[in-house]
Write an enzyme that holds these catalytic residues in place. Structure first.
Site, PDB file in Angstrom:
ATOM      1  N   LYS A   1       0.858  -1.181   0.000  1.00 39.08           N
ATOM      2  CA  LYS A   1       0.000   0.000   0.000  1.00 39.08           C
ATOM      3  C   LYS A   1       0.898   1.237   0.000  1.00 39.08           C
ATOM      4  O   LYS A   1       2.062   1.172   0.421  1.00 39.08           O
ATOM      5  CB  LYS A   1      -0.904   0.024   1.235  1.00 39.08           C
TER       6      LYS A   1
ATOM      7  N   THR B   1     -14.395  -2.963  -8.019  1.00 41.74           N
ATOM      8  CA  THR B   1     -14.584  -3.102  -6.575  1.00 41.74           C
ATOM      9  C   THR B   1     -16.071  -3.228  -6.238  1.00 41.74           C
ATOM     10  O   THR B   1     -16.487  -4.139  -5.502  1.00 41.74           O
ATOM     11  CB  THR B   1     -13.965  -1.916  -5.820  1.00 41.74           C
TER      12      THR B   1
END
Length: 419
Positions: free
Chosen positions: A109, A193
């Site tokens: 990330k 998503t």
């Protein structure tokens, strides 16, 4: 959006979730020592020339949690709330997310502390290109592949890809995913998503012997994932009764039209004040009468303070880490099924994986093939998690973490420790 609990630490929550699963798996202390900590944490401080000629130094991060199952994968967010602890937590969750759906990636990330809403497009481009240059020492198409996250999009990914390619002297589209179609992006990536959330929720109600038709849905967060989820769930027969953004929320018992709400938000900057709807607080949107709740904002939104008041029977986590472990216990005891983030929102990373594969092959698939492959993966993963949960008499989060961690632990054991 300010959080009610100022001491909330997402990394501590991620480690707590890991320890619960590791204990159930009877994982050795040696493996726990390896898996609970990130492999690499990179902090960069870099100058950016603003439009008025001033120089401002920004801080950015890129964390790789584990790469034993493949290259690191994870988004980049631009936000004032970015912190190293948050990025470490998100990287760990990405490791489990990739493993639970069987994708050959590890978790990573990244983020930059900034307020992109106060920056011009030119300033954002200069910030993105300099940040990409700073983290280029660890990213790459076979080592670490960034993607969009909060306040980043396909244009930011295009700048990142171009910057990395300029350093190499030739185009390397596979270095990032979530790119525009014209430079190697994938069909369906922008909706991936939310589509994954829909597929997972649809599977959940199917296993309960019902359908999504007529189900009331409340959505916290009306950004990319939340707004697209509203549209997809409405198209599947659901009634969207509540939505919220960082300014506040709106509720309507008779239902909201997602497209009309989106047009209002684009015109006014927020859903607040939407005609014919009741204005409510950001956290209140979690507690309205509904069958399905979709937290699509940030971490730590569902806590011991509000878990008892949530009326939904299914919570599908489009956001990362929206529910604390303490709240998980309350919801499980009340019979509320929480589809955990690492499963519910894995559609994004799954289609990112498809994009990466297509880039490496220079051969691209159509939307029907992509959605068909995605639904197969989400359904297969959901079924595996439910079966493990029934076997161990636990909630879906613990089962999903157990499944993911066991896969990463197996890869770690087989590879061994170098040297």
């Amino acid at each position: 959006m300010s959080r009610e609990v100022t001491s909330f630490n997402p990394y501590q929550m991620a480690v707590q979730q890991f320890e619960l699963a590791a204990k159930r798996l009877a994982l050795s202390e040696d493996l726990r020592e390896i898996l609970r900590k990130p492999k690499r944490e990179l902090t960069v401080n870099f100058p950016v020339r603003l439009d008025d000629g001033r120089i401002k130094t920004f801080t950015g991060y890129r964390v790789q949690h584990n790469v034993n199952r493949g290259p690191a994968k994870g988004g980049i967010r631009f936000s004032e709330d970015v912190s190293l602890e948050e990025v470490k937590a998100l990287a760990m969750w990405m490791t489990w997310k990739c493993a639970v759906v069987g994708i050959p990636y590890g978790g990573a990330k990244g983020g930059v502390i900034c307020d992109p809403k106060r920056m011009s497009s030119a300033e954002l481009e200069r910030l993105t290109r300099r940040y990409t240059t700073e983290i280029s020492i660890i990213i790459g198409p076979h080592s670490d592949i960034p993607a969009p996250d909060i306040n980043t999009n396909s244009q930011v990914m295009a700048w990142m890809m171009d910057t990395y390619s300029m350093h190499a002297g030739y185009s390397i589209p596979a270095v990032v995913t979530g790119k525009p179609l014209s430079i190697g992006g994938s069909e369906c990536r922008n909706e991936a998503t939310a589509t994954g959330v829909l597929f997972a929720t649809r599977r959940a109600v199917q296993r309960m012997g019902t359908t999504l038709q007529g189900k009331r849905v409340s959505i916290q967060g009306f950004g990319n994932a939340g707004s697209i989820a509203a549209r997809l769930f409405a198209a599947d027969g659901c009634k969207i009764v509540g939505v919220s953004d960082t300014q506040g929320g709106i509720y309507s018992e008779i239902g909201l039209d997602p497209a009309t709400v989106m047009r209002y938000k684009q015109a006014h900057g927020s859903v607040v004040g939407f005609p014919g709807a009741q204005s409510i607080g950001v956290k209140d949107i979690l507690e309205v009468p509904c069958e399905i709740l979709i937290p699509a904002a940030t971490e730590g939104m569902i806590t011991v303070e509000n878990a008892e008041r949530i009326q939904a029977r299914i919570i599908a986590e489009a956001a990362n880490g929206p529910t604390t472990p303490e709240a998980d216990r309350i919801l499980f005891e009340r019979g509320c099924q929480v589809i955990p983030d690492i499963l519910a929102n894995a559609g994004g990373v799954t289609v990112s994986y498809f994009e990466w594969v297509q880039d490496l092959q220079s051969f691209f698939w159509g939307p029907e093939e992509i959605l068909q492959r995605l639904e197969v993966i989400i359904n297969r993963s959901f079924d595996a998690v439910v079966e493990l949960a029934e076997q161990h008499h636990c909630d879906l989060r613990l089962a999903a973490n157990m499944l993911a961690i066991s896969r990463v632990a197996e890869a770690t054991q087989i590879r061994g420790i170098y040297p």
